[in-house]
Write an enzyme that holds these catalytic residues in place. Sequence first.
Site, mmCIF file in Angstrom:
data_model
loop_
_atom_site.group_PDB
_atom_site.id
_atom_site.type_symbol
_atom_site.label_atom_id
_atom_site.label_comp_id
_atom_site.label_asym_id
_atom_site.label_seq_id
_atom_site.Cartn_x
_atom_site.Cartn_y
_atom_site.Cartn_z
ATOM 1 N N SER A 126 -9.565 67.844 -21.445
ATOM 2 C CA SER A 126 -8.419 67.675 -20.638
ATOM 3 C C SER A 126 -7.361 68.723 -21.271
ATOM 4 O O SER A 126 -7.280 69.006 -22.522
ATOM 5 C CB SER A 126 -8.037 66.394 -20.862
ATOM 6 N N TYR A 151 -5.674 58.857 -25.440
ATOM 7 C CA TYR A 151 -6.710 59.662 -24.441
ATOM 8 C C TYR A 151 -6.996 61.183 -24.902
ATOM 9 O O TYR A 151 -7.893 61.448 -25.001
ATOM 10 C CB TYR A 151 -6.093 59.603 -23.100
#
Length: 334
Positions: A126, A151
């Site tokens: 990501s 995350y």
Amino acid sequence: MKYLVTGAAGFIGSATAEKLNQVGHYVVGIDNLNDYYDVNLKQARLNRIKHPLFRFLCLDIADRDAMEALFAEEQFDRVIHCAAQAGVRYSLENPHAYADSNLVGHLNILEGCRQNQVQHLVYASSSSVYGLNSKVPFSPSDKVDHPISLYAATKKSNELMAHSYSHLYDVPTTGLRFFTVYGSWGRPDMAPFIFTKKILDGDAIDINNNGDMWRDFTHVDDIVEGVVRIADVIPQKDEAWTVETGTPASSSAPYAVYNIGHGSPINLMAFVKAIEEELDIEAKKNFREMQPGDVYQTYADTEDLFAATGYKPKVPVKEGVAEFVAWYKDFYGK
């Protein structure tokens, strides 16, 4: 060729499985169909993959025994690993879900690849790994040691775990740092979906950092094209590579990391305006401060990916927004 696609009921996973089928590959798709967001949407994504080369299994990547059995039985050629607990803000509320899926689950996938001689593991990282980095565009050669959400930390951990398996066991791995993916069949927890729904419902939309934010919005069609192309580019060992002379995106092991994004960020307010124009409705706006876990700007340097695959995004934001809004209105009968 036989592919495993994890997160096959998800936004990117379902689109990737569909594309692989279209070019003639056999795909086994797995997903645990959790209720992080509307399961009906996940099921609808699966229902649209009407292809004789696709088979779906409801499995959780965090289930070690199930993953061992799946890999041993199916003997996949390649794996595209999209399954993960997504969302920056949700990681503030339910951190253990991220450990289970993004860490334990990722380890189970790596072990499956190791034990069954998978040719290539492509996995979703990501853009959030860039965290406090301020130099733009973000480059895979940059250090990414300061994530600002759990995350993001799990995604950075995925890259480190992959490198250890590439180094120890010669498992070829490629990580893809996705940049703000949007488009039809998208996730309800992401800004394009939230904005469109609230505008149509007459509710105010939250504008973080008073609108002074920039995102490298990338249409899902461009993302999938890049994913499928990079699956054919299997990393090789580079005995001449060293930590001192190489970059963090490569290694002496069969390991690589790439950005996958549009490469031209736009202001959040410009994106909102594109949605307003497609809906022909002016949004009610609630301007607020930057939220925990948010970053000011994302901006992908994709030169390495282009050199490796010829990948170059084609869908401009205006066209992409029009496609998404048309899908949303049709799917929800608005």
